[in-house]
Design a protein around this motif. Structure first.
Motif, short mmCIF file in Angstrom:
data_model
loop_
_atom_site.label_atom_id
_atom_site.label_comp_id
_atom_site.label_asym_id
_atom_site.label_seq_id
_atom_site.Cartn_x
_atom_site.Cartn_y
_atom_site.Cartn_z
N UNK A 1 0.84 -1.21 0.00
CA UNK A 1 0.00 0.00 0.00
C UNK A 1 0.86 1.25 0.00
N UNK A 2 1.90 1.24 0.83
CA UNK A 2 2.77 2.42 0.88
C UNK A 2 3.48 2.63 -0.45
N UNK A 3 3.97 1.55 -1.03
CA UNK A 3 4.69 1.68 -2.30
C UNK A 3 3.78 2.22 -3.40
N UNK A 4 2.56 1.73 -3.44
CA UNK A 4 1.71 2.05 -4.58
C UNK A 4 0.83 3.27 -4.36
N UNK B 1 0.95 5.59 -1.14
CA UNK B 1 1.22 6.63 -0.14
C UNK B 1 2.29 7.63 -0.60
N UNK B 2 2.18 8.84 -0.08
CA UNK B 2 3.19 9.85 -0.32
C UNK B 2 4.55 9.37 0.22
N UNK B 3 4.49 8.61 1.34
CA UNK B 3 5.72 8.11 1.96
C UNK B 3 6.45 7.09 1.08
N UNK B 4 5.77 6.60 0.04
CA UNK B 4 6.37 5.55 -0.78
C UNK B 4 7.14 6.06 -1.97
N UNK B 5 7.30 7.40 -2.06
CA UNK B 5 7.90 7.98 -3.27
C UNK B 5 9.28 7.41 -3.60
N UNK B 6 10.16 7.33 -2.58
CA UNK B 6 11.51 6.86 -2.92
C UNK B 6 11.50 5.41 -3.38
N UNK B 7 10.57 4.61 -2.85
CA UNK B 7 10.43 3.22 -3.32
C UNK B 7 9.98 3.19 -4.77
N UNK B 8 8.98 4.03 -5.05
CA UNK B 8 8.48 4.08 -6.44
C UNK B 8 9.58 4.52 -7.39
N UNK C 1 11.01 2.50 -10.56
CA UNK C 1 10.93 3.14 -11.88
C UNK C 1 12.32 3.16 -12.52
N UNK C 2 13.33 3.55 -11.70
CA UNK C 2 14.71 3.55 -12.22
C UNK C 2 15.11 2.18 -12.73
N UNK C 3 14.63 1.14 -12.03
CA UNK C 3 14.99 -0.22 -12.44
C UNK C 3 14.01 -0.78 -13.48
N UNK C 4 13.12 0.09 -13.98
CA UNK C 4 12.14 -0.29 -15.03
C UNK C 4 11.24 -1.45 -14.64
#
Ligand SMILES: [Zn+2]
Length: 583
Positions: free
Chosen positions: A127-130, A132-139, A143-146
């Motif tokens: 949920x956090x990854x997809x 939450x605002x807190x999940x930005x660095x995970x996203x 994204x960087x790893x495609x």
């Protein structure tokens, strides 16, 4: 108890053992049955048999076997109540309240609650990854790893912010038991009381078992701090070295392609999956264990181990060679260029580049020999050192056919005649193993002689010709049976027969208490009938004759010893009995 038994029967009726086992083991039709490589022991030639008509499996090698429940218990290493529950769920059979021992119940409930707390935690991370605002660095990281959304969803990837109690608050909000969260390794108990989160500021990789339950997690830090990866510690449901990451999603492709590609890390699995390469699983950063190899062996005829060109990876791959050899799974090595891992390699060269490198994978044994021969020593010294290392490995191989294969390879690579290497191997065995192969052979031969032909025949008639049951049970079968296990089977059947009359072989199997007896019985069930229906009568006459002969000899012996009238009378009686029956 009654309805419990009927639920079991209902599951059995709903399930098809060939379909069920076929999802986990490669089996092919062979006559009336299906055959494949046994998932429970190492073998090169299939002796694992599944019978659709009898809804039963049996391995002629390791003797494991039974019904769908036996398979489920053995394959997934679960207790019977758990197997019943899993299969009832699978085939939509409603279970009554189960009679379990308190201990069984407690253990099952604990495991179920650990799976549940893991599931809820994964939901939080995902949920956090997809969302939450807190999940930005995970996203950003994914994204960087495609890594596309579909892969994120399929593998339920997550992110956890750098907080000490984010998960704890979430679990508390869901009324989850934090003590169980501690047992599942998600939170850590403080010495001063209370708990804190184990995973902080990391992207999260849930690890699934083959039943699609989450057994544990891996977490990767996003900056340069250490440790880069942490995993769930050992728990009642998570044992390192038992699970391959991604196998729960890859096993169908692995089975379809007959090949498993084994990489080291989470991101290696995901990077290949995102390119559309499905037949891949990861070792979670541990060395490849025999259990890992066994878990892919059911699906694949070949494993390709991919590793970085650094020496640690090389050493690890070579260590697994013996396990591969002993499991009888053919293994290859794919080496990546200096500085690359599968993730970086596909990013730079695409799937095509990876596939062409995969085509060049070399047999692991050759790879091992080559890397040894490349060491800087003089030629003879190198050969001696190599043989010193290889001979013990070859000597330990379970299968002679495999041994010859490797001997030939070794001879080619070293340029030494095969016969010389073979002699060296035999010398080594004589000195180090205490027992020569001939000793084992003698043992095996005498064991098979002990299994008298009469035992096999009688059991075969009993199983394949139910109409002969009445006559078989009236025989003094103990006089001609020599194997105590078979005597036990006949005694058990005799008991049922006295109480309930003739029964079906499949019911008999269930009632046998002794595991050895069940093994023998299963084997007899899978052995084709020795006599045609019209020949059974004659066979039974033959058995009777033989028993009669034994009785006569014994009585004569007794009479001769005691010289008494009673003994002689007994002989006459037997003679009359015999004549009466023949007429
Ligand atoms: Zn087996």
């Amino acid at each position: 108890m009654e309805s419990f038994q009927s639920a079991k029967e209902e599951v059995k009726r709903a399930a098809d053992i060939v379909e069920l086992i076929g999802q986990y083991v490669q089996i092919k039709k062979a006559g009336q049955n299906y055959m494949g490589l046994c998932p429970f022991h190492s073998e090169k030639d299939p002796s694992f048999t599944v019978s659709p008509s009898k809804q039963m499996f049996h391995c002629f090698g390791c003797k494991r076997g039974g019904d769908i429940f036996a398979f489920w218990m053995e394959y997934h290493k679960v207790t019977f109540p758990q197997a019943l529950k899993d299969l009832a769920d699978r085939y939509q059979v409603t279970l009554p309240e189960k009679p379990m021992t308190p201990f069984e119940k407690e253990k099952m409930e604990l495991k179920a609650s650990l799976f549940e707390v893991n599931r809820v935690a994964a939901e939080y991370f995902h949920g956090i990854l997809t969302k939450s605002e807190k999940g930005r660095s995970g996203r950003d990281y994914f994204t960087r790893r495609s890594i596309p959304k579909e892969v994120i969803r399929e593998f339920c990837l997550g992110y956890v912010p750098d907080e000490w109690d984010g998960l704890i608050r979430y679990l508390s909000g869901k009324k989850m038991n934090l003590d169980q969260a501690a047992q599942s390794g998600l939170v850590i108990r403080k010495k001063t009381g209370g708990y804190y989160d184990r995973f902080r500021g990391r992207v999260i990789f849930p690890i699934f078992n083959m039943r699609q339950q989450i057994v544990g997690f891996g977490g990767r830090i996003l900056d340069d701090s250490l440790p880069k990866y942490i995993n769930t510690p050992e728990t009642p449901i998570f044992h390192k070295g038992e699970f391959l990451y991604g196998l729960h999603a890859s096993h169908k492709s692995i089975r379809d392609n007959g090949r498993a590609v084994i990489v080291e890390g989470y991101m290696d699995v995901l990077a290949l999956r995102r390119c559309g390469f499905q037949e891949v699983a990861g070792t979670l950063g541990t060395a490849l264990t025999r259990e890992h190899i066994r878990s892919v062996k059911g699906y694949a005829g070949e494993a390709v181990v991919v590793f970085d060109s650094d020496s640690a990876g090389k050493a690890a791959a070579i260590k697994s060679l013996t396990s591969f050899m002993n499991e009888g799974l053919s293994s290859k090595v794919m080496v990546l260029p200096e500085g690359d891992d599968p993730d970086s390699y596909v990013s730079k060269n695409g799937l095509r580049g990876f596939l062409s490198l995969l085509e060049d994978a070399v047999p692991m044994f050759d790879y091992y020999l080559d890397s040894k021969l490349a060491q800087k020593e003089d030629a003879v010294e190198r050969q001696v050192n190599l043989l010193k290392e290889v001979l013990p490995v070859l000597a330990r191989l379970d299968q002679v056919s495999q041994q010859s294969l490797y001997l030939r390879r070794l001879s080619e690579k070293l340029g030494i005649p095969e016969s010389i290497i073979r002699t060296e191997l035999q010398n080594w065995q004589k000195h180090h193993m205490g027992e020569t192969p001939e000793d084992g052979l003698r043992e095996r031969l005498s064991a098979s002689r002990a299994k008298k032909v009469d035992d096999l025949y009688l059991l075969n008639v009993l199983i394949h010709h139910p109409q002969a049951m009445n006559r078989l049970m009236s025989l003094d079968y103990r006089l001609i049976l020599s194997d105590p296990v078979v005597v036990g089977i006949f005694d058990a059947i005799h008991e049922i027969y006295e109480k309930e009359g003739a029964t079906m072989p499949s019911d008999i199997l269930e009632s046998l208490k002794d595991e050895q007896a069940r093994e023998q019985f299963r084997e007899a069930m899978l052995t084709p009938p020795i006599f045609a229906d019209e020949g059974v009568e004659q066979a039974l006459n033959g058995f009777e004759e033989k028993i009669h002969g034994i009785k006569m000899t014994e009585s004569k012996k007794k009479a001769a010893q005691q010289g008494d009238l009673e003994g002689l009378n007994r002989i006459l009686e037997l003679k009359r009995e015999r004549e009466g029956r023949v007429i």
